[in-house]
Design a protein around this motif. Structure first.
Motif, short mmCIF file in Angstrom:
data_model
loop_
_atom_site.label_atom_id
_atom_site.label_comp_id
_atom_site.label_asym_id
_atom_site.label_seq_id
_atom_site.Cartn_x
_atom_site.Cartn_y
_atom_site.Cartn_z
N GLY A 100 0.83 -1.21 0.00
CA GLY A 100 0.00 0.00 0.00
C GLY A 100 0.86 1.25 0.00
N LYS A 101 1.90 1.25 0.84
CA LYS A 101 2.82 2.39 0.91
C LYS A 101 3.58 2.56 -0.41
CE LYS A 101 3.64 2.04 5.90
NZ LYS A 101 4.63 1.66 6.95
N GLU A 102 3.96 1.42 -1.03
CA GLU A 102 4.71 1.48 -2.28
C GLU A 102 3.87 2.07 -3.41
OE1 GLU A 102 7.68 0.64 -5.34
OE2 GLU A 102 7.66 1.20 -3.22
N PHE A 103 2.63 1.63 -3.55
CA PHE A 103 1.77 2.14 -4.62
C PHE A 103 1.48 3.63 -4.45
CE2 PHE A 103 0.12 -2.44 -4.99
CZ PHE A 103 1.05 -2.72 -5.97
N LYS A 104 1.33 4.04 -3.19
CA LYS A 104 1.10 5.46 -2.91
C LYS A 104 2.35 6.27 -3.28
CE LYS A 104 -0.35 8.55 0.83
NZ LYS A 104 -0.72 8.64 2.27
N LYS A 105 3.51 5.72 -2.96
CA LYS A 105 4.78 6.37 -3.29
C LYS A 105 4.98 6.48 -4.80
CE LYS A 105 9.78 5.58 -2.77
NZ LYS A 105 10.78 4.65 -2.21
N LEU A 106 4.70 5.37 -5.51
CA LEU A 106 4.85 5.37 -6.97
C LEU A 106 3.93 6.37 -7.64
CD1 LEU A 106 5.23 1.55 -7.78
CD2 LEU A 106 6.99 3.30 -7.98
N ALA A 107 2.70 6.47 -7.15
CA ALA A 107 1.74 7.42 -7.72
C ALA A 107 2.25 8.85 -7.57
CB ALA A 107 0.38 7.27 -7.03
N GLY A 108 2.86 9.16 -6.42
CA GLY A 108 3.41 10.49 -6.21
C GLY A 108 4.61 10.77 -7.10
N LEU A 109 5.50 9.76 -7.23
CA LEU A 109 6.70 9.94 -8.06
C LEU A 109 6.36 10.10 -9.54
CD1 LEU A 109 9.19 7.34 -6.49
CD2 LEU A 109 9.29 9.83 -6.33
N LEU A 110 5.32 9.41 -9.98
CA LEU A 110 4.91 9.48 -11.39
C LEU A 110 4.55 10.91 -11.77
CD1 LEU A 110 4.37 7.89 -13.98
CD2 LEU A 110 2.03 7.49 -13.17
N VAL A 111 4.01 11.64 -10.81
CA VAL A 111 3.61 13.03 -11.05
C VAL A 111 4.77 13.99 -10.82
CG1 VAL A 111 2.06 14.88 -10.30
CG2 VAL A 111 1.22 12.53 -10.41
N GLU A 112 5.55 13.75 -9.73
CA GLU A 112 6.54 14.72 -9.30
C GLU A 112 7.96 14.48 -9.83
OE1 GLU A 112 6.32 14.50 -5.08
OE2 GLU A 112 4.17 14.98 -5.02
N ASN A 113 8.35 13.19 -9.98
CA ASN A 113 9.75 12.89 -10.35
C ASN A 113 9.79 11.62 -11.19
OD1 ASN A 113 12.50 12.25 -10.45
ND2 ASN A 113 12.88 13.01 -8.37
#
Length: 502
Positions: free
Chosen positions: A458-471
């Motif tokens: 759950g933490k990983e998917f949330k992190k990936l979603a943020g990185l896809l937008v930001e970095n």
């Protein structure tokens, strides 16, 4: 005629090897900072619960099952059903991948050993400013794809020595190699860490550090994430579910006291966690008091060992020779901790391979070591050491190991039969385990591991979603070096599973 399986020649040799496998470089910083950020003294309660409800039962299971089938992970899963053999290969892929970057970290401790000797004899002066040496070793890179940044000549040179040590020890086998070395290295490691703990307690400011570590914050104890962290710490620090303890168990004599040996292995590792915690935070308390830095000034990873401790050693005495020799002893201690773990990782894959392919041990160890060394060279690049290492470590540790532990527990308990494990474990053990053992392994451990896996994903998917937008570069780094490595491990496991036996 099938070659007779080698066995441990003594219980002490086996115990020291198992403790050496469980105790590693990660104990020195991971446990102290897990406790520090998860409620201090309050973290110890879920940690102790995790020891008795998960680590000890699983250790008993792996030792018992390994001895019963006389084989490593491949044979362990194949015994349950031929279709599960690939899971065994996936399990022993973990120590091979971990070894690749672990050996680069061990090589840093060897570099610091050499520089400490240089400091003692006035050739170099680095104790007061170890960050400069660390900067020379690690270099810098702009990101995980900055391959033009180059390779560390220091890491490359010393990682060769670490791999030579691995090969020499494991090629000799269980009794002549791992057992003999562990009988020397593990007691030395325990004595030296105990000495450093005693010394750290006498430092000015030590009590301030211990207060930070042990003061309980009971407001956090009901937080589910604290419990997940405690179980994760216990699970990963005991080297379970990666084929090591099953392999070691397969070389046990038929009349071995498995329950007693499991208790000794787990509690010794836990004791080392606490010793490391006291040593680290007493030292940090000293640095906070005398240098005005903060408790997290050196990070929560390798910076503790390679930055904080040389500074602390330089302030214990003004005698340059003594500073250098204390530094040498400390980093030799880290080298022993790392090497004892790395030889167990190499042995896990070796045992599994020998169970399926009828080739000499020496040949298997050489082939695996060449592949492992090439992987270590990748992590010896500036991009590899500064970025890729963390990505691979977090993905293998957070997703693969916990998932494999869950699968292993379910298959052995529900398909092979947990009652068979309990009866086998009790047969020659002085301490007997009751029906509660079955309950813990059938229900408590799978539920906790299941929660850990779901929480981490759950933490990983949330992190990936943020990185896809930001970095997007960081996102690609996670996908290629994180999930890409996991995919590579899976494909290699399937290949070895389908490969016909010799």
């Amino acid at each position: 005629m099938e070659k007779k399986r080698e066995l441990w020649t003594s219980r002490s040799g086996f115990i020291f090897a198992a403790i050496g496998a469980a105790v590693g470089l990660g104990n020195l910083w991971r446990f102290p900072f897990q406790a520090y950020k998860n409620g201090g003294g309050a973290f110890f309660f879920p940690y102790i619960v995790a020891l008795f409800s998960c680590a000890i039962p699983l250790m008993i299971l792996e030792y018992t099952y390994g001895r019963r089938i006389r084989g490593g992970s491949i044979k362990a899963f194949k015994t349950i059903s031929a279709k599960y053999e690939w899971i065994g290969w996936m399990q022993v892929m973990v120590p091979i991948i971990v070894m690749m970057f672990y050996c680069t970290i061990i090589s840093v401790s060897v570099i610091f050993m050499v520089w400490s000797l240089g400091h003692a004899f006035g050739i170099v002066n680095f104790m007061g400013d170890p960050g400069k040496l660390m900067g020379m070793i690690a270099g810098s890179a702009k990101g995980p794809f900055d391959f033009t940044s180059g390779i560390s000549k220091y890491l490359f040179s010393f990682v060769i020595l670490v791999w030579i040590a691995n090969v020499v020890i494991v090629r000799k086998g269980i009794s002549k190699g791992i057992e003999k070395v562990s009988k020397i290295f593990t007691p030395v490691l325990i004595i030296m860490m105990f000495m450093f703990m005693i010394n750290s307690l006498r430092l000015n400011g030590a009590m301030l550090g211990l207060k930070q570590l042990f003061t309980p914050d009971f407001s956090k104890i009901l937080n589910p994430s604290i419990w997940v962290s405690a179980y994760a710490q216990v699970f990963f620090s005991t080297t379970l579910a990666v084929g090591v303890m099953i392999a070691y168990g397969s070389y046990l004599k038929e009349d071995s006291d498995i329950v007693g040996s499991s208790l000794m292995t787990v509690m010794a590792n836990a004791s080392f966690d606490v010793i490391a915690g006291v040593t680290v935070f007493s030292t940090l308390g000293y640095l906070v008091t005398n240098m005005g830095v903060q408790f997290d000034s050196f990070g929560s990873g390798a910076g503790i060992a390679f930055i904080a401790f040389p500074i602390a050693i330089s302030t214990i005495t003004s005698n340059v020779f003594l500073q250098g020799m204390l530094g040498f002893l400390f980093f030799f201690c880290l080298f022993i901790a790392g090497l004892s773990s790395s030889i167990s990782m190499l042995e896990a894959f070796t045992t599994a391979s020998l169970d399926k392919f009828k080739v000499p041990r020496e040949k298997i160890v050489t082939i695996i070591s060449i592949i492992g060394f090439l992987g270590s060279v990748c992590f010896a690049t500036f991009a590899g050491f500064n970025y890729i290492l963390d990505i691979v470590d977090s993905h293998v540790g957070n997703y693969v190991i916990a998932t494999l532990g869950l699968v292993e527990t379910i298959l052995v308990c529900y398909v092979y039969g947990v009652e068979k494990i309990r009866v086998d474990a009790n047969e020659h053990s002085n301490i007997k385990v009751g029906k509660y053992f079955n309950f813990l392994l059938k229900y408590v451990t799978p539920i906790i591991l299941g929660i850990t896996v779901v929480s981490n994903l759950g933490k990983e998917f949330k992190k990936l979603a943020g990185l896809l937008v930001e970095n997007k570069e960081a996102f690609m780094g996670e996908m290629i070096f994180g999930w890409g490595v996991i995919l590579l491990m899976f494909l290699a496991s399937i290949f070895l599973y389908l490969k016909k036996e010799d």
